[in-house]
Design an enzyme around this catalytic site. Structure first.
Site, PDB file in Angstrom:
ATOM      1  N   ASP A  78       3.118  -4.776  -4.954  1.00  0.00           N
ATOM      2  CA  ASP A  78       3.378  -3.339  -4.804  1.00  0.00           C
ATOM      3  C   ASP A  78       2.244  -2.650  -4.040  1.00  0.00           C
ATOM      4  O   ASP A  78       2.487  -1.730  -3.276  1.00  0.00           O
ATOM      5  CB  ASP A  78       3.518  -2.726  -6.208  1.00  0.00           C
ATOM      6  CG  ASP A  78       3.893  -1.253  -6.162  1.00  0.00           C
ATOM      7  OD1 ASP A  78       4.841  -0.914  -5.434  1.00  0.00           O
ATOM      8  OD2 ASP A  78       3.237  -0.436  -6.846  1.00  0.00           O
ATOM      9  N   HIS A  90      -0.825  -1.709   1.042  1.00  0.00           N
ATOM     10  CA  HIS A  90      -1.837  -0.661   1.214  1.00  0.00           C
ATOM     11  C   HIS A  90      -3.273  -1.201   1.290  1.00  0.00           C
ATOM     12  O   HIS A  90      -4.035  -0.863   2.192  1.00  0.00           O
ATOM     13  CB  HIS A  90      -1.771   0.347   0.064  1.00  0.00           C
ATOM     14  CG  HIS A  90      -0.399   0.901  -0.179  1.00  0.00           C
ATOM     15  ND1 HIS A  90       0.495   1.129   0.826  1.00  0.00           N
ATOM     16  CD2 HIS A  90       0.235   1.277  -1.320  1.00  0.00           C
ATOM     17  CE1 HIS A  90       1.621   1.636   0.320  1.00  0.00           C
ATOM     18  NE2 HIS A  90       1.480   1.722  -0.983  1.00  0.00           N
ATOM     19  N   ALA A 139      19.234   7.315  -1.569  1.00  0.00           N
ATOM     20  CA  ALA A 139      18.870   8.737  -1.655  1.00  0.00           C
ATOM     21  C   ALA A 139      18.796   9.268  -3.082  1.00  0.00           C
ATOM     22  O   ALA A 139      18.384  10.413  -3.293  1.00  0.00           O
ATOM     23  CB  ALA A 139      19.870   9.560  -0.839  1.00  0.00           C
TER      24      ALA A 139
END
Ligand code: BG6
Length: 453
Positions: free
Chosen positions: A226, A231, A10
């Site tokens: 990456d 993607h 977080a």
């Protein structure tokens, strides 16, 4: 059902850049209700107040963190200490009375996936087979096929497949979801979506920014892992897949897997670059050969795509921020014969993913007037202009889907497996990257790869 979402990692970049904003938007839009509880975990010795101060430092200044004040608590944890998971369990139980769903988001590097998952399982924070407990793994899922497989095997000891959500935030982008609608709801495209009509497909994701403060992660990853492994290959799969039997996640995944299993990139068809100044970024070794730019010519060996090259380009510190898919069509077989003295352009379809979200179609038309001249025209559909109210970010959409247990836009293990298999060998054979100042530094070498010389 009441929900407690625990976020590991977080204090990391993802929380700063995407998750905090997505959660704020979901709360503001009442997509999640006020009873929704968020526990933010990291090893830093913060109070919740100090955590908010920390977030303030990193998130964009116009983000209203106060929206989260009543719903978020910070918890310091050592992810290797099993007692801390018991403490976390008590914390979660104190937040909600039964029944409630307990969700986890692992915004951490893949080497921590198994330790955290085993802690969660040991402390019975999620019980195998009980889908009110679910867990998201941020990409990259592993660092190679071997490591991904190992992680996956371990995870399957703790959770059922339908409790595991592997995220690829590009799938949450509206225009990526639009690919299937365009392809399978338009007769015009249906009949021309193959090597009969298409000469080449280009998938570009260009960025202007460098690696920022993510040196440690990025240097061990590089653009291939990456961006391409996730993607760009997901975009390729959606463009190249056959029609699914239905829009269920299983049927869509089935077709995407077939494409990925039939996609290859030969070593000689890969170009790598590293932006000038990369070695001076924080935490980058002076002799790093990590690539920040990749160009690939991929082949999809299904009957539909015979001899159609797929060009994939991605890079940081380029001259523009743009993600788009360009479909180039072949020339009309009679155009040259009928209008021999005119220049015709071949049809081109551009699917703008970001920053321009829309569809542009280039076609030939008659010039207005008494002559018989052919000229080109651009039909332009602006997708983002049609949106009313909130324009949901990818993470907003995917978090919402995760919360309501809809896994359609998450990637299956088999897709991950197939995409690692496409790129693993490229990383092994990676030669020293070309140092670049701009994308034009690759013009010659890319043109050679495109021509196959
Ligand atoms: C992330 C990569 O997955 O996608 C980043 O780790 C990259 O390096 C980012 O910058 C790009 O996403 P978007 O949505 O800004 O195009």
């Amino acid at each position: 059902m009441k929900t407690v979402l625990t976020i590991f990692g977080a204090t990391g970049n993802l929380m700063h850049k995407k998750l905090a904003l997505a959660l704020i938007q979901l709360l503001k839009q009442k997509q999640i209700d006020d009873s929704f509880q968020i526990i933010c975990v990291s090893r830093r010795d913060y109070t919740t107040e100090m955590y908010f101060e920390h977030l303030k430092e990193f998130v964009k200044s116009d983000i209203d963190l106060d929206v989260l004040k009543n719903n978020l608590e910070y918890v310091k944890m050592d992810i290797m200490d099993l007692n801390d998971y018991t403490m976390l369990r008590k914390k979660i139980e104190s937040k909600s009375s039964f029944p409630y769903q307990s969700l986890f988001y692992l915004a951490v590097a893949p080497e921590f996936f198994v330790d955290i998952a085993s802690g969660i399982s040991n402390a019975k924070l999620i019980e195998k087979g009980n889908s009110i407990g679910r867990i998201v793994f941020e990409k990259p899922f592993g660092v190679s096929f071997g490591s991904a497989k190992e992680i996956n095997q371990k995870l399957s000891e703790y959770f059922e497949e339908n409790q595991i959500f592997r995220i690829d935030h590009y799938l949450g982008k509206d225009m990526i979801q639009n690919i299937l609608v365009m392809r399978f709801a338009n007769r015009l495209l249906e009949n021309n979506w193959s090597s009969d009509s298409i000469s080449q497909v280009s998938i570009d994701v260009k960025e202007t920014e460098g690696i920022g403060n993510r040196g440690e992660y990025y240097d061990s990853s590089g653009a291939l892992k990456d961006m391409i492994q996730s993607h760009l290959l997901q975009m390729l799969a959606l463009v190249a897949m056959e029609e699914p039997k239905s829009l269920s996640s299983d049927d869509i995944r089935k077709e995407k897997i077939k494409v990925l299993q039939n996609t290859i990139v030969k070593t000689q068809n890969a170009v790598f670059g590293q932006y000038e100044g990369y070695l001076f970024e924080q935490k980058i070794p002076q002799d790093s050969i990590t690539e920040t730019f990749v160009f690939l010519k991929a082949e999809v060996s299904t009957p539909r795509w015979k001899n159609v090259p797929f060009f994939l380009t991605t890079g940081k510190k380029l001259n523009e921020k743009k993600a788009e898919i360009i479909i180039d069509f072949k020339e009309h077989s009679s155009a040259k014969k009928l209008w021999p003295n005119n220049n015709h352009t071949s049809n081109q379809l551009v699917i703008g993913i970001s920053e321009y979200e829309g569809i542009r179609f280039q076609m030939n038309v008659k010039k207005p007037g008494l002559n018989d001249t052919v000229s080109d025209a651009l039909l332009d559909y602006c997708h983002s202009c049609q949106k009313i109210g909130n324009n949901p970010e990818a993470y907003e959409k995917l978090l919402k889907d995760f919360i309501v247990n809809n896994s359609t836009l998450f990637t299956s293990w088999k897709e991950i497996e197939a995409s690692w298999n496409i790129i693993d060998h490229l990383k092994k054979d990676l030669s020293n990257p070309v140092i670049y100042k701009s994308i034009s530094d690759f013009a010659d070498i890319i043109s050679k790869v495109k021509r196959g010389v």
